[in-house]
Design an enzyme around this catalytic site. Structure first.
Site, PDB file in Angstrom:
ATOM      1  N   GLN A 240       0.841  -1.195   0.000  1.00  0.00           N
ATOM      2  CA  GLN A 240       0.000   0.000   0.000  1.00  0.00           C
ATOM      3  C   GLN A 240       0.881   1.252   0.000  1.00  0.00           C
ATOM      4  OE1 GLN A 240      -3.576  -0.258   0.236  1.00  0.00           O
ATOM      5  NE2 GLN A 240      -3.384   1.859  -0.393  1.00  0.00           N
ATOM      6  N   PHE A 241       1.376   1.639  -1.174  1.00  0.00           N
ATOM      7  CA  PHE A 241       2.272   2.791  -1.250  1.00  0.00           C
ATOM      8  C   PHE A 241       1.597   4.081  -0.794  1.00  0.00           C
ATOM      9  CE2 PHE A 241       0.161   3.250  -5.301  1.00  0.00           C
ATOM     10  CZ  PHE A 241       0.141   4.618  -5.535  1.00  0.00           C
ATOM     11  N   THR A 242       0.271   4.141  -0.845  1.00  0.00           N
ATOM     12  CA  THR A 242      -0.435   5.364  -0.463  1.00  0.00           C
ATOM     13  C   THR A 242      -0.339   5.660   1.030  1.00  0.00           C
ATOM     14  OG1 THR A 242      -2.565   4.240  -0.264  1.00  0.00           O
ATOM     15  CG2 THR A 242      -2.031   5.220  -2.412  1.00  0.00           C
TER      16      THR A 242
END
Length: 148
Positions: free
Chosen positions: A78-80
């Site tokens: 989950q890069f966000t």
């Protein structure tokens, strides 16, 4: 690394309506990897997560770990989680690790949990995924290795 851990009674991840990972009781983990993270950050989480005591014992107290209840993990990159929202209305993700750094660390993290004796299902790194879960409690814990 940032890990959002949700205690779940069930969770799944699908791509194009096909389930690629599914668990019953356990942890849904959203894992964000910072551009400066290393295996040491993953090792910290690998040590902490299996022993995190957030499952109820016979007296109803959160006193049992994932290992104690023989729970599983659904791990989704989950890069966000590294969104910077300080300026404007469009988040910046420049602090999130690039795939050439993030993918090996994500795989290292998942393998470390497996080596700790956990069953680990995953999403697909960089995939357009649909995640479904039933948050049990709700119980949600945030780890940030920069705060240890």
């Amino acid at each position: 690394m940032r890990a959002v851990i949700q205690r779940v009674s069930q969770a799944s991840v699908s791509i194009d309506e096909q389930v690629i990972g599914k668990i019953d009781r356990g942890f849904m983990i959203l894992l964000g990897i910072h551009e400066e993270d290393t295996e040491a950050d993953a090792d910290y989480l690998i040590r902490k997560i299996p022993l995190l005591r957030v499952f109820e014992d016979a007296e109803g107290k959160m006193n049992q770990s994932l290992q104690d209840v023989e729970g599983s993990v659904l791990s989704v990159s989950q890069f966000t989680l590294y969104a910077d929202t300080k300026k404007g209305n469009r988040p910046s993700f420049v602090k999130a690790a690039r795939p050439e750094t993030a993918i090996p660390l994500y795989e290292y993290f998942n393998e470390g949990l497996r080596q700790a004796g956990l069953t680990v299902e995953t999403g697909k790194f960089g995939g357009d995924m649909d995640v479904a879960l039933v948050n049990d409690g709700p119980v949600t814990i945030l780890f940030d290795t920069r705060d240890k």
